[in-house]
Design an enzyme around this catalytic site. Structure first.
Site, PDB file in Angstrom:
ATOM      1  N   CYS A   1       0.945  -1.226  -0.111  1.00  0.00           N
ATOM      2  CA  CYS A   1       0.109  -0.067   0.038  1.00  0.00           C
ATOM      3  C   CYS A   1       0.924   1.225  -0.066  1.00  0.00           C
ATOM      4  O   CYS A   1       1.852   1.197   0.423  1.00  0.00           O
ATOM      5  CB  CYS A   1      -0.971  -0.210   1.195  1.00  0.00           C
ATOM      6  SG  CYS A   1      -2.246  -1.286   1.257  1.00  0.00           S
TER       7      CYS A   1
ATOM      8  N   LEU B   1      -3.833  -1.945  -1.789  1.00  0.00           N
ATOM      9  CA  LEU B   1      -3.946  -3.315  -2.168  1.00  0.00           C
ATOM     10  C   LEU B   1      -4.529  -4.126  -1.015  1.00  0.00           C
ATOM     11  O   LEU B   1      -4.167  -3.980  -0.029  1.00  0.00           O
ATOM     12  CB  LEU B   1      -2.454  -3.817  -2.555  1.00  0.00           C
ATOM     13  CG  LEU B   1      -1.725  -3.526  -3.899  1.00  0.00           C
ATOM     14  CD1 LEU B   1      -0.574  -3.869  -3.853  1.00  0.00           C
ATOM     15  CD2 LEU B   1      -2.514  -4.662  -4.810  1.00  0.00           C
ATOM     16  N   ALA B   2      -5.581  -4.658  -1.755  1.00  0.00           N
ATOM     17  CA  ALA B   2      -6.236  -5.312  -0.492  1.00  0.00           C
ATOM     18  C   ALA B   2      -5.739  -6.628  -0.033  1.00  0.00           C
ATOM     19  O   ALA B   2      -5.785  -7.657  -0.751  1.00  0.00           O
ATOM     20  CB  ALA B   2      -7.688  -5.584  -0.937  1.00  0.00           C
TER      21      ALA B   2
ATOM     22  N   ASN C   1       0.678   1.764   6.100  1.00  0.00           N
ATOM     23  CA  ASN C   1       1.276   0.759   5.178  1.00  0.00           C
ATOM     24  C   ASN C   1       2.026  -0.253   6.060  1.00  0.00           C
ATOM     25  O   ASN C   1       3.025  -0.071   6.931  1.00  0.00           O
ATOM     26  CB  ASN C   1       2.182   1.424   4.250  1.00  0.00           C
ATOM     27  CG  ASN C   1       2.998   0.474   3.565  1.00  0.00           C
ATOM     28  OD1 ASN C   1       4.014   0.457   2.953  1.00  0.00           O
ATOM     29  ND2 ASN C   1       2.309  -0.696   3.035  1.00  0.00           N
TER      30      ASN C   1
ATOM     31  N   GLU D   1       1.803  -4.418   8.056  1.00  0.00           N
ATOM     32  CA  GLU D   1       1.029  -5.728   8.558  1.00  0.00           C
ATOM     33  C   GLU D   1       1.294  -5.858   9.977  1.00  0.00           C
ATOM     34  O   GLU D   1       2.553  -5.630  10.405  1.00  0.00           O
ATOM     35  CB  GLU D   1       1.452  -7.163   7.818  1.00  0.00           C
ATOM     36  CG  GLU D   1       1.054  -7.205   6.365  1.00  0.00           C
ATOM     37  CD  GLU D   1       2.106  -6.443   5.845  1.00  0.00           C
ATOM     38  OE1 GLU D   1       1.638  -5.675   4.777  1.00  0.00           O
ATOM     39  OE2 GLU D   1       3.412  -6.433   6.030  1.00  0.00           O
TER      40      GLU D   1
ATOM     41  N   ASP E   1      -6.189  -5.591  10.072  1.00  0.00           N
ATOM     42  CA  ASP E   1      -4.922  -5.616  11.235  1.00  0.00           C
ATOM     43  C   ASP E   1      -4.803  -4.210  11.889  1.00  0.00           C
ATOM     44  O   ASP E   1      -4.656  -4.324  13.107  1.00  0.00           O
ATOM     45  CB  ASP E   1      -3.906  -6.232  10.746  1.00  0.00           C
ATOM     46  CG  ASP E   1      -3.292  -5.556   9.535  1.00  0.00           C
ATOM     47  OD1 ASP E   1      -3.985  -5.061   8.694  1.00  0.00           O
ATOM     48  OD2 ASP E   1      -2.069  -5.601   9.111  1.00  0.00           O
TER      49      ASP E   1
END
Length: 564
Positions: free
Chosen positions: A32, A80-81, A105, A107, A128
């Site tokens: 992302c 971006l999914a 951006n 995880e 998340d």
């Protein structure tokens, strides 16, 4: 990309082939891009065109959103999914915290663990990143950041308390740059190119700087939309056990530094590092060079995917000339672990044609970063003492965001891919760095001996790969007839003349190039980013040896396997 692919899904021992440019090794996923302005002096509709420069980071969707009550503040987000494809658009806002705005951006691998640990039952999404909002409300910014196990760059706005927060993960795996003028106009972006055309009212130029990894910054938000920096602090260092380890899946490591306990801990932490990076709603693949690191990642990934009963086969991707050592080694690993393997053909000519585009995406003229992003690698020189080696290891880890991590992000994000790097797991690296210096030293001339020994006898990867010595990437992925490094040198002879190189210090006073190759890279960089030479503070060079070039090929101590 031109492809030559077999029509049916390859079974064990079958391979797909493709022709393209690609490099690096780790778990692959998606990416992302974030962008924000606070206190813009220019019309936002004009400024927002700069946000489109990072569109490659998120081709699924784009959102541009103004901040309520602040007409000169806004967020931009390229998506971006990956997780929660329905509700994952940003800025992320939830009903419980209407005054919080978040773009990030990355995880957060432990978001479910933290959600259960602190009893957050009123979640609105499956994203998340929502955990950041709950943790911030609960604990404040410093503890919030320190509890995050993952890779991230975030911009968090609290309109109730008139605060703006920036933060970036320990190693800077996710990028973030900022521009701050003397009168308090703040612009932030995932890549520097998204800030180069931002306009402001100040007569003095505003510098674009990378946000420091492992840090957060606090800004007061004024009624005018302008900001003032009030705090900059570190929330984690690579040598420290991270705060989130208290809630990790690997609870109790074996105490002491006896060899077997240490090797067991290394295996447990590494497997945990790979396991947590399986988090995704999209398919995961692995870049595989046939070297030690990428082979361990790929093999562990395949093992865990089988245990978790993933509904798709793990794909591995190798790059190189058809007769290159890396291609052959990766093929052996893929056969051993049973991955769906793909080979990407690469020629020096393709590499040379890609150099200009690579420099545009990298935003640097560092020699080894550019070479490695196309197909070359540096090699580290043995340190004079274990203490010196340990100290330099920490220095290199802290500088990853300037070199290795930078190229890992840009070369994948340029194609809408996200890279996940298990070897930079917070707990894994902190534990490894806590071991006695002598234990981490090469043994009998074998680098990474402890890591290799930890996986000995497990049949996770073939023994010949487990003990395969490190090669310069140019020797590993190009033809045995002529290396990528030599092809580059031949090409640069025709691109830069002797007179230009003699005058290099005058032409480029900041970090003047000392070779024709370096001169050419600098020329290309200046065309794409004029006046931005200060983005690079120093070249990557090996220590403890008088080197003018970072290539392993130039070092007297290095010989490729085929020359042994």
């Amino acid at each position: 990309m031109e492809q030559r692919t077999r029509s049916k899904t390859p079974e064990r021992g079958q391979f797909c082939r493709a022709s393209s440019s690609c490099s690096l090794s780790a778990v692959q996923e998606r990416m992302c891009g974030i962008w924000a302005l606070f206190g813009s002096d220019e019309c936002l509709s004009v400024q927002c065109t700069s946000a489109m420069k990072i569109g490659h980071r998120g081709p699924d969707a784009f959102r541009f959103e103004n901040v309520n009550g602040y007409t000169n503040c806004c967020f931009g987000f390229h998506r971006l999914a990956i997780v929660d494809q329905l509700y994952g658009m940003q800025p992320l806002r939830v009903k419980k915290f209407p005054y919080l705005w978040l773009v990030y951006n990355g995880e957060i691998y432990n978001h479910q663990t933290l959600k259960k640990q602190f009893g957050y039952t009123d979640y609105q999404t499956k994203v998340d990143g929502e955990i950041l909002l709950h943790l911030y409300d609960n604990f404040g910014i410093q503890k919030m950041a320190s509890l995050l196990d993952g890779v991230f760059a975030f911009i968090l706005l609290d309109t109730a308390n008139r605060k703006v927060f920036l933060g970036r993960d320990t190693y800077g795996v996710r990028p973030m740059f900022k521009l701050l003028t003397d009168n308090g106009f703040l612009a932030v972006c995932s890549e520097a190119k998204g800030l180069t055309d931002i306009t402001h009212s100040m007569s003095s130029p505003a510098t674009i700087t990378p946000f420091l990894p492992g840090h957060f910054e606090v800004f007061d938000l004024k009624p005018s939309g302008k900001v003032e920096s009030v705090e900059m602090a570190r929330f984690h260092s690579c040598t420290q056990e991270p705060n989130h380890s208290a809630y990790d899946l690997v609870k109790d490591l074996k105490p002491g530094f006896d060899q077997e306990s240490v090797k067991s801990n290394i295996r447990s932490l590494f497997e945990n590092a790979v396991r947590k990076r399986l988090m995704a709603h999209r398919r995961i693949g692995c870049l595989l060079s046939g070297g030690l690191d990428s082979s361990l990642v790929a093999a562990t990934l395949v093992k865990l995917a089988k245990e978790d009963k993933l509904k798709y086969p793990i794909q591995t991707f190798a790059i190189g000339a058809e007769d290159s050592p890396d291609i052959l080694a990766a093929r052996k690993v893929a056969l051993h672990i049973g991955s769906e393997h793909h080979e990407v053909n690469f020629t020096p000519e393709e590499g040379l044609r890609a150099v200009d585009e690579v420099i545009f995406h990298l935003e640097t003229y560092d020699i080894t970063t550019i070479r490695a992003s196309v197909g070359e690698s540096k090699i580290n020189v043995l340190a004079p003492t274990p203490k010196a080696a340990a100290e330099d290891s920490v220095r290199l880890l802290k500088e990853l965001y300037l070199f290795d991590v930078l190229r890992a992000d840009r070369t994948t994000a340029a194609h809408g891919l996200e890279l996940r790097v298990p070897f930079l797991d917070h707990r894994f690296t902190a534990y490894y760095l806590s071991l006695p210096e002598e234990m981490r030293q090469p043994k009998d001339g074998v680098e990474k001996y402890l890591l290799r020994d930890a996986f000995k006898g497990l049949n996770l990867i073939p023994d010949e790969i487990l003990w395969r010595r490190k090669e310069a990437f140019s020797d590993g992925m190009t033809s045995i007839k002529k290396s990528w490094y030599n092809s580059l040198q031949d090409q640069m002879e025709s691109e830069v003349n002797d007179y230009q190189l003699e005058k290099a210090a005058k032409t480029f006073p900041h970090l003047p190039p000392r070779t024709k190759e370096a001169y050419y890279y600098r020329q290309v960089f200046e065309k794409k980013y004029p006046g931005r030479a200060e983005w690079l503070s120093h070249y990557w060079m090996p220590r403890w040896i008088n080197a003018t070039d970072p290539s392993a090929r130039t070092l007297s101590i290095y010989k490729p396997d085929k020359d042994q």
